[in-house]
Each structure stands twice: as C-alpha cells, then as structure tokens.
Design a protein around this motif. Structure first.
Motif, PDB file in Angstrom:
ATOM      1  N   GLY A  56       0.836  -1.200   0.000  1.00  0.00           N
ATOM      2  CA  GLY A  56       0.000   0.000   0.000  1.00  0.00           C
ATOM      3  C   GLY A  56       0.866   1.243   0.000  1.00  0.00           C
ATOM      4  O   GLY A  56       2.092   1.165   0.109  1.00  0.00           O
ATOM      5  N   PRO A  57       0.242   2.426  -0.108  1.00  0.00           N
ATOM      6  CA  PRO A  57       0.985   3.681  -0.267  1.00  0.00           C
ATOM      7  C   PRO A  57       1.433   4.338   1.041  1.00  0.00           C
ATOM      8  O   PRO A  57       1.035   5.452   1.366  1.00  0.00           O
ATOM      9  N   SER A  58       2.281   3.628   1.804  1.00  0.00           N
ATOM     10  CA  SER A  58       2.903   4.233   2.985  1.00  0.00           C
ATOM     11  C   SER A  58       4.030   3.332   3.468  1.00  0.00           C
ATOM     12  O   SER A  58       4.099   2.152   3.099  1.00  0.00           O
ATOM     13  N   LEU A  59       4.874   3.877   4.322  1.00  0.00           N
ATOM     14  CA  LEU A  59       5.970   3.094   4.897  1.00  0.00           C
ATOM     15  C   LEU A  59       5.449   2.042   5.870  1.00  0.00           C
ATOM     16  O   LEU A  59       6.173   1.120   6.236  1.00  0.00           O
ATOM     17  N   ASN A  60       4.207   2.186   6.306  1.00  0.00           N
ATOM     18  CA  ASN A  60       3.615   1.222   7.237  1.00  0.00           C
ATOM     19  C   ASN A  60       3.189  -0.070   6.542  1.00  0.00           C
ATOM     20  O   ASN A  60       2.927  -1.065   7.210  1.00  0.00           O
ATOM     21  N   HIS A  61       3.100  -0.058   5.219  1.00  0.00           N
ATOM     22  CA  HIS A  61       2.693  -1.249   4.490  1.00  0.00           C
ATOM     23  C   HIS A  61       3.882  -2.181   4.275  1.00  0.00           C
ATOM     24  O   HIS A  61       5.022  -1.735   4.118  1.00  0.00           O
ATOM     25  N   ARG A  62       3.574  -3.458   4.251  1.00  0.00           N
ATOM     26  CA  ARG A  62       4.587  -4.496   4.098  1.00  0.00           C
ATOM     27  C   ARG A  62       5.281  -4.393   2.739  1.00  0.00           C
ATOM     28  O   ARG A  62       4.645  -4.077   1.732  1.00  0.00           O
ATOM     29  N   ILE A  63       6.570  -4.673   2.701  1.00  0.00           N
ATOM     30  CA  ILE A  63       7.329  -4.775   1.453  1.00  0.00           C
ATOM     31  C   ILE A  63       7.069  -6.157   0.878  1.00  0.00           C
ATOM     32  O   ILE A  63       7.356  -7.166   1.515  1.00  0.00           O
ATOM     33  N   ASP A  64       6.493  -6.195  -0.326  1.00  0.00           N
ATOM     34  CA  ASP A  64       6.220  -7.482  -0.968  1.00  0.00           C
ATOM     35  C   ASP A  64       7.448  -8.015  -1.693  1.00  0.00           C
ATOM     36  O   ASP A  64       7.671  -9.209  -1.730  1.00  0.00           O
ATOM     37  N   TRP A  65       8.206  -7.131  -2.321  1.00  0.00           N
ATOM     38  CA  TRP A  65       9.451  -7.510  -2.984  1.00  0.00           C
ATOM     39  C   TRP A  65      10.263  -6.260  -3.274  1.00  0.00           C
ATOM     40  O   TRP A  65       9.814  -5.152  -3.039  1.00  0.00           O
ATOM     41  N   VAL A  66      11.445  -6.490  -3.827  1.00  0.00           N
ATOM     42  CA  VAL A  66      12.361  -5.388  -4.136  1.00  0.00           C
ATOM     43  C   VAL A  66      12.770  -5.505  -5.601  1.00  0.00           C
ATOM     44  O   VAL A  66      13.262  -6.544  -6.032  1.00  0.00           O
ATOM     45  N   PHE A  67      12.533  -4.423  -6.362  1.00  0.00           N
ATOM     46  CA  PHE A  67      13.056  -4.370  -7.734  1.00  0.00           C
ATOM     47  C   PHE A  67      14.535  -4.049  -7.645  1.00  0.00           C
ATOM     48  O   PHE A  67      14.936  -3.173  -6.894  1.00  0.00           O
ATOM     49  N   LYS A  68      15.365  -4.746  -8.432  1.00  0.00           N
ATOM     50  CA  LYS A  68      16.816  -4.582  -8.331  1.00  0.00           C
ATOM     51  C   LYS A  68      17.487  -4.266  -9.656  1.00  0.00           C
ATOM     52  O   LYS A  68      18.670  -4.520  -9.812  1.00  0.00           O
ATOM     53  N   ARG A  69      16.762  -3.719 -10.616  1.00  0.00           N
ATOM     54  CA  ARG A  69      17.368  -3.365 -11.905  1.00  0.00           C
ATOM     55  C   ARG A  69      17.181  -1.883 -12.173  1.00  0.00           C
ATOM     56  O   ARG A  69      16.094  -1.438 -12.517  1.00  0.00           O
ATOM     57  N   ARG A  70      18.244  -1.132 -11.988  1.00  0.00           N
ATOM     58  CA  ARG A  70      18.207   0.300 -12.281  1.00  0.00           C
ATOM     59  C   ARG A  70      17.785   0.505 -13.734  1.00  0.00           C
ATOM     60  O   ARG A  70      18.158  -0.263 -14.604  1.00  0.00           O
ATOM     61  N   SER A  71      16.972   1.522 -13.981  1.00  0.00           N
ATOM     62  CA  SER A  71      16.467   1.895 -15.308  1.00  0.00           C
ATOM     63  C   SER A  71      15.384   0.965 -15.836  1.00  0.00           C
ATOM     64  O   SER A  71      14.952   1.120 -16.976  1.00  0.00           O
ATOM     65  N   MET A  72      14.927   0.007 -15.036  1.00  0.00           N
ATOM     66  CA  MET A  72      13.876  -0.899 -15.490  1.00  0.00           C
ATOM     67  C   MET A  72      12.618  -0.090 -15.806  1.00  0.00           C
ATOM     68  O   MET A  72      12.190   0.747 -15.019  1.00  0.00           O
ATOM     69  N   PRO A  73      12.008  -0.336 -16.980  1.00  0.00           N
ATOM     70  CA  PRO A  73      10.767   0.370 -17.289  1.00  0.00           C
ATOM     71  C   PRO A  73       9.625  -0.146 -16.420  1.00  0.00           C
ATOM     72  O   PRO A  73       9.539  -1.339 -16.142  1.00  0.00           O
ATOM     73  N   LEU A  74       8.780   0.785 -15.997  1.00  0.00           N
ATOM     74  CA  LEU A  74       7.626   0.466 -15.165  1.00  0.00           C
ATOM     75  C   LEU A  74       6.446   1.280 -15.663  1.00  0.00           C
ATOM     76  O   LEU A  74       6.619   2.335 -16.255  1.00  0.00           O
ATOM     77  N   GLN A  75       5.257   0.800 -15.392  1.00  0.00           N
ATOM     78  CA  GLN A  75       4.061   1.537 -15.767  1.00  0.00           C
ATOM     79  C   GLN A  75       3.370   2.016 -14.493  1.00  0.00           C
ATOM     80  O   GLN A  75       3.088   1.225 -13.600  1.00  0.00           O
ATOM     81  N   VAL A  76       3.110   3.327 -14.426  1.00  0.00           N
ATOM     82  CA  VAL A  76       2.365   3.903 -13.300  1.00  0.00           C
ATOM     83  C   VAL A  76       0.882   3.728 -13.602  1.00  0.00           C
ATOM     84  O   VAL A  76       0.400   4.160 -14.646  1.00  0.00           O
ATOM     85  N   THR A  77       0.164   3.091 -12.667  1.00  0.00           N
ATOM     86  CA  THR A  77      -1.265   2.840 -12.859  1.00  0.00           C
ATOM     87  C   THR A  77      -2.139   3.617 -11.885  1.00  0.00           C
ATOM     88  O   THR A  77      -3.357   3.675 -12.069  1.00  0.00           O
ATOM     89  N   ALA A  78      -1.534   4.199 -10.853  1.00  0.00           N
ATOM     90  CA  ALA A  78      -2.297   5.008  -9.892  1.00  0.00           C
ATOM     91  C   ALA A  78      -1.310   5.851  -9.094  1.00  0.00           C
ATOM     92  O   ALA A  78      -0.106   5.568  -9.069  1.00  0.00           O
ATOM     93  N   GLU A  79      -1.813   6.887  -8.455  1.00  0.00           N
ATOM     94  CA  GLU A  79      -0.978   7.704  -7.582  1.00  0.00           C
ATOM     95  C   GLU A  79      -1.779   8.118  -6.357  1.00  0.00           C
ATOM     96  O   GLU A  79      -2.996   8.241  -6.414  1.00  0.00           O
ATOM     97  N   TYR A  80      -1.033   8.283  -5.267  1.00  0.00           N
ATOM     98  CA  TYR A  80      -1.635   8.689  -4.014  1.00  0.00           C
ATOM     99  C   TYR A  80      -0.563   9.425  -3.211  1.00  0.00           C
ATOM    100  O   TYR A  80       0.426   8.813  -2.804  1.00  0.00           O
ATOM    101  N   GLY A  81      -0.707  10.714  -3.051  1.00  0.00           N
ATOM    102  CA  GLY A  81       0.313  11.494  -2.342  1.00  0.00           C
ATOM    103  C   GLY A  81       1.675  11.327  -2.994  1.00  0.00           C
ATOM    104  O   GLY A  81       1.828  11.520  -4.201  1.00  0.00           O
ATOM    105  N   HIS A  82       2.659  10.914  -2.195  1.00  0.00           N
ATOM    106  CA  HIS A  82       4.021  10.710  -2.703  1.00  0.00           C
ATOM    107  C   HIS A  82       4.251   9.291  -3.218  1.00  0.00           C
ATOM    108  O   HIS A  82       5.383   8.891  -3.456  1.00  0.00           O
TER     109      HIS A  82
END
Length: 168
Positions: free
Chosen positions: A52-78
C-alpha cells in the motif's frame, strides 16, 4: 493490517483520491496531473515495492534493476502504484522513479539497425531482457541506446511504450 487502495479510495482526512485508468480512457493523476497509465523507469538500483501507499505497508518484494521500465497505474500522495512487464507491482515512493524513458527488449536476438529501415546494416543483436534507453520513437521505430550501442529497434520488439507512441 495492510491493503491496497482501490481506485476512488480516500484516506480519512487526506482529501486525496487514488486515481486509476480505466480500460478505455487515460486519466490524469490527481497529484501530478500526468497521464495514467504512463511509463517511467526505476531511478534507484533497488526499490521497495509495498502493498500500500505508505511506509507502514509491508514490502512485498524489491526491484533490483536500475532503469527498469515500469508503468504507473495510480498515484496517491508521494506514492505511485506501478507494475512491470509481467504485471507484478505495488506501491513505490515517487523518489524511486524517473521520467527517463526506457524499454525492455521483449524478444531474443532483436536486430539493432543503423537507421530506421529493415534493410539497414545490423549493428548488434539484443537479447530478451536488455534495458534500452528510448531516445526517440516515431510510432514504428525507436532510436535507442542499449549496452553501449546506439541504433534503431522496431517499437513492437520492446516493452515500455504504448503501440504507436511517439517520443521526442
């Protein structure tokens, strides 16, 4: 307890709403006023993907490839909800992503041409999974920088842009 916020959800007292694109129409983010969905890249060499959108939410995984393309599908605050080529995703802090456009080579041994023409000399062949910086795209071809090579790829051989998208 943690949960992913659905489109239209509000956090009490925040006044902000999660915006998500429908299947038929692009929307604008309530925070950035940028199109949703849109493509970005991972700025950091590591990025925690949260439920979820806060530091209080659990980390599900870690992306480890700098410059990897990603698609933004929603935004909430920061926070931005992102997904990768395989649809895996979650929420990342906006400081971990960049507007620099990259693409992921989708097929194995894709020819990198010296110019936007299938009859042009082949400079290299790129393996599936190579990350290429998108310099410009005309709707059919993209000029890229990948693995120290600069040349042209057909748009349909890379993930990280919409079909027919033009990039200057």
């Amino acid at each position: 307890m943690s949960a992913t916020l659905p489109a239209g959800a509000q956090v009490p007292g925040s006044g902000e709403t999660v915006i998500e694109a429908s299947a038929t129409q692009a929307r604008r983010g309530s925070v950035t006023n940028l199109p949703i969905p849109r493509y970005v890249s991972l700025k950091a060499s590591e990025g925690n993907v949260r439920r979820g959108p806060s530091l209080n939410h659990r980390i599900d995984w870690v992306f480890k490839r700098r410059s990897m393309p990603l698609q933004v599908t929603a935004e909430y605050g920061h926070w931005r909800r992102i997904q990768d080529r395989d649809g895996a995703g979650g929420w990342v802090h906006y400081s971990l992503i960049s507007g620099v456009r990259t693409g992921l080579v989708d097929e194995d041994m894709v020819p990198l041409f010296s110019r936007a023409d299938t009859g042009a000399p082949i400079l290299a062949r790129l393996e599936a999974g190579v990350i290429a910086r998108l310099m410009e795209c005309d709707g059919t071809w993209c000029r890229v920088n990948a693995g120290g090579y600069r040349g042209w790829l057909t748009e349909n051989s890379i993930w990280g842009l919409d079909p027919g998208e033009q990039i200057d």
